[in-house]
Write a protein that holds these residues in place. Sequence first.
Motif, PDB file in Angstrom:
ATOM      1  N   ARG A 220     -23.389  20.881  24.906  1.00 25.09           N
ATOM      2  CA  ARG A 220     -22.187  20.206  24.341  1.00 25.09           C
ATOM      3  C   ARG A 220     -21.848  18.823  25.130  1.00 25.09           C
ATOM      4  O   ARG A 220     -22.152  18.459  26.171  1.00 25.09           O
ATOM      5  CB  ARG A 220     -20.889  20.947  24.502  1.00 25.09           C
ATOM      6  CG  ARG A 220     -20.615  22.392  23.792  1.00 25.09           C
ATOM      7  CD  ARG A 220     -20.546  22.272  22.275  1.00 25.09           C
ATOM      8  NE  ARG A 220     -19.274  21.247  22.006  1.00 25.09           N
ATOM      9  CZ  ARG A 220     -18.122  21.973  21.709  1.00 25.09           C
ATOM     10  NH1 ARG A 220     -17.906  23.337  22.157  1.00 25.09           N
ATOM     11  NH2 ARG A 220     -17.121  21.102  21.575  1.00 25.09           N
ATOM     12  N   LYS A 221     -21.431  18.120  24.326  1.00 22.89           N
ATOM     13  CA  LYS A 221     -21.121  16.497  24.710  1.00 22.89           C
ATOM     14  C   LYS A 221     -19.645  16.255  24.888  1.00 22.89           C
ATOM     15  O   LYS A 221     -18.924  16.648  24.208  1.00 22.89           O
ATOM     16  CB  LYS A 221     -21.815  15.331  24.017  1.00 22.89           C
ATOM     17  CG  LYS A 221     -21.644  14.209  24.323  1.00 22.89           C
ATOM     18  CD  LYS A 221     -22.572  13.310  23.653  1.00 22.89           C
ATOM     19  CE  LYS A 221     -24.134  13.564  23.565  1.00 22.89           C
ATOM     20  NZ  LYS A 221     -24.921  12.608  22.612  1.00 22.89           N
ATOM     21  N   ALA A 222     -19.097  15.334  25.909  1.00 20.07           N
ATOM     22  CA  ALA A 222     -18.084  14.895  25.839  1.00 20.07           C
ATOM     23  C   ALA A 222     -18.167  13.296  25.976  1.00 20.07           C
ATOM     24  O   ALA A 222     -19.198  12.868  26.499  1.00 20.07           O
ATOM     25  CB  ALA A 222     -17.312  15.346  27.375  1.00 20.07           C
TER      26      ALA A 222
ATOM     27  N   HIS B 258     -16.474  16.024  35.722  1.00 15.56           N
ATOM     28  CA  HIS B 258     -15.808  17.040  36.703  1.00 15.56           C
ATOM     29  C   HIS B 258     -16.304  18.145  35.952  1.00 15.56           C
ATOM     30  O   HIS B 258     -16.007  18.434  34.725  1.00 15.56           O
ATOM     31  CB  HIS B 258     -14.396  16.558  36.507  1.00 15.56           C
ATOM     32  CG  HIS B 258     -13.557  17.603  37.336  1.00 15.56           C
ATOM     33  ND1 HIS B 258     -13.460  17.844  38.847  1.00 15.56           N
ATOM     34  CD2 HIS B 258     -12.601  18.536  36.960  1.00 15.56           C
ATOM     35  CE1 HIS B 258     -12.750  18.694  38.813  1.00 15.56           C
ATOM     36  NE2 HIS B 258     -12.532  19.394  37.866  1.00 15.56           N
ATOM     37  N   VAL B 259     -16.584  19.265  36.692  1.00 16.33           N
ATOM     38  CA  VAL B 259     -17.185  20.442  36.134  1.00 16.33           C
ATOM     39  C   VAL B 259     -16.284  21.297  36.592  1.00 16.33           C
ATOM     40  O   VAL B 259     -16.246  21.658  37.980  1.00 16.33           O
ATOM     41  CB  VAL B 259     -18.709  20.448  36.735  1.00 16.33           C
ATOM     42  CG1 VAL B 259     -19.291  22.085  35.902  1.00 16.33           C
ATOM     43  CG2 VAL B 259     -19.459  19.654  35.909  1.00 16.33           C
TER      44      VAL B 259
ATOM     45  N   PHE C 284     -15.735  20.867  31.253  1.00 15.38           N
ATOM     46  CA  PHE C 284     -16.200  19.933  31.928  1.00 15.38           C
ATOM     47  C   PHE C 284     -15.660  18.593  31.166  1.00 15.38           C
ATOM     48  O   PHE C 284     -15.207  18.754  30.090  1.00 15.38           O
ATOM     49  CB  PHE C 284     -17.892  19.536  32.007  1.00 15.38           C
ATOM     50  CG  PHE C 284     -18.357  19.286  30.658  1.00 15.38           C
ATOM     51  CD1 PHE C 284     -18.637  18.160  30.593  1.00 15.38           C
ATOM     52  CD2 PHE C 284     -18.829  20.402  29.819  1.00 15.38           C
ATOM     53  CE1 PHE C 284     -19.480  17.737  29.063  1.00 15.38           C
ATOM     54  CE2 PHE C 284     -19.487  20.221  28.512  1.00 15.38           C
ATOM     55  CZ  PHE C 284     -19.628  18.834  28.218  1.00 15.38           C
ATOM     56  N   GLN C 285     -15.377  17.787  31.726  1.00 21.82           N
ATOM     57  CA  GLN C 285     -14.963  16.282  31.193  1.00 21.82           C
ATOM     58  C   GLN C 285     -15.882  15.225  31.887  1.00 21.82           C
ATOM     59  O   GLN C 285     -15.956  15.287  33.181  1.00 21.82           O
ATOM     60  CB  GLN C 285     -13.447  16.240  31.341  1.00 21.82           C
ATOM     61  CG  GLN C 285     -13.143  16.178  32.912  1.00 21.82           C
ATOM     62  CD  GLN C 285     -11.615  16.192  32.809  1.00 21.82           C
ATOM     63  OE1 GLN C 285     -11.189  16.557  33.823  1.00 21.82           O
ATOM     64  NE2 GLN C 285     -10.832  15.701  31.953  1.00 21.82           N
TER      65      GLN C 285
ATOM     66  N   ALA D 289     -10.977  14.672  27.001  1.00 26.23           N
ATOM     67  CA  ALA D 289     -10.444  15.987  27.182  1.00 26.23           C
ATOM     68  C   ALA D 289     -11.475  16.886  27.532  1.00 26.23           C
ATOM     69  O   ALA D 289     -12.789  16.467  27.519  1.00 26.23           O
ATOM     70  CB  ALA D 289     -10.035  16.495  25.908  1.00 26.23           C
ATOM     71  N   GLY D 290     -11.150  18.272  28.177  1.00 20.67           N
ATOM     72  CA  GLY D 290     -12.249  18.885  28.571  1.00 20.67           C
ATOM     73  C   GLY D 290     -12.812  19.778  27.379  1.00 20.67           C
ATOM     74  O   GLY D 290     -12.353  19.858  26.268  1.00 20.67           O
ATOM     75  N   VAL D 291     -14.052  19.930  27.862  1.00 22.01           N
ATOM     76  CA  VAL D 291     -15.029  20.468  26.653  1.00 22.01           C
ATOM     77  C   VAL D 291     -15.765  21.730  27.365  1.00 22.01           C
ATOM     78  O   VAL D 291     -15.925  21.823  28.571  1.00 22.01           O
ATOM     79  CB  VAL D 291     -16.460  19.664  26.493  1.00 22.01           C
ATOM     80  CG1 VAL D 291     -17.322  20.234  25.678  1.00 22.01           C
ATOM     81  CG2 VAL D 291     -15.683  18.303  25.806  1.00 22.01           C
TER      82      VAL D 291
END
Length: 131
Positions: A39-41, A82-83, A112-113, A127-129
Amino acid sequence: MTLTGFVRAAAVATAVAAMAVGTSLATPQSASAATQTARKASLWWNGARYEAEVDNNPGNGAPSWLWLADYKSDDYVGTIAHVVFVDGTTGTWGPVYGGTGTVGLPKDVRSFQVCSYFAPTYTACSAGVTP
């Protein structure tokens, strides 16, 4: 072959071709496409784009994998991720300036973001993903 035989043969060939096309369209996607784990942020901030991608099943022996990108190289702002791991612990990776970087992570990621980073502070975060 008479004209009637030719028409009948053409009709059979058309029916077989239609069945083949129908079969290929009904075939399920490959296992890798069906089990997408990355997934990508993304973050746009101050005219620049920052991205982070996490894959909890990278297939390279690592529990998970992180990719970072900073698409603007003419400033002093970088990208940082940030994880939050599945066990609740956290980690931060980066910064990356004007390019990309990857790292194998020690555990699977819960969320993560991606953030823009101008030392020593985060300037903006996505946003967090959840991968």
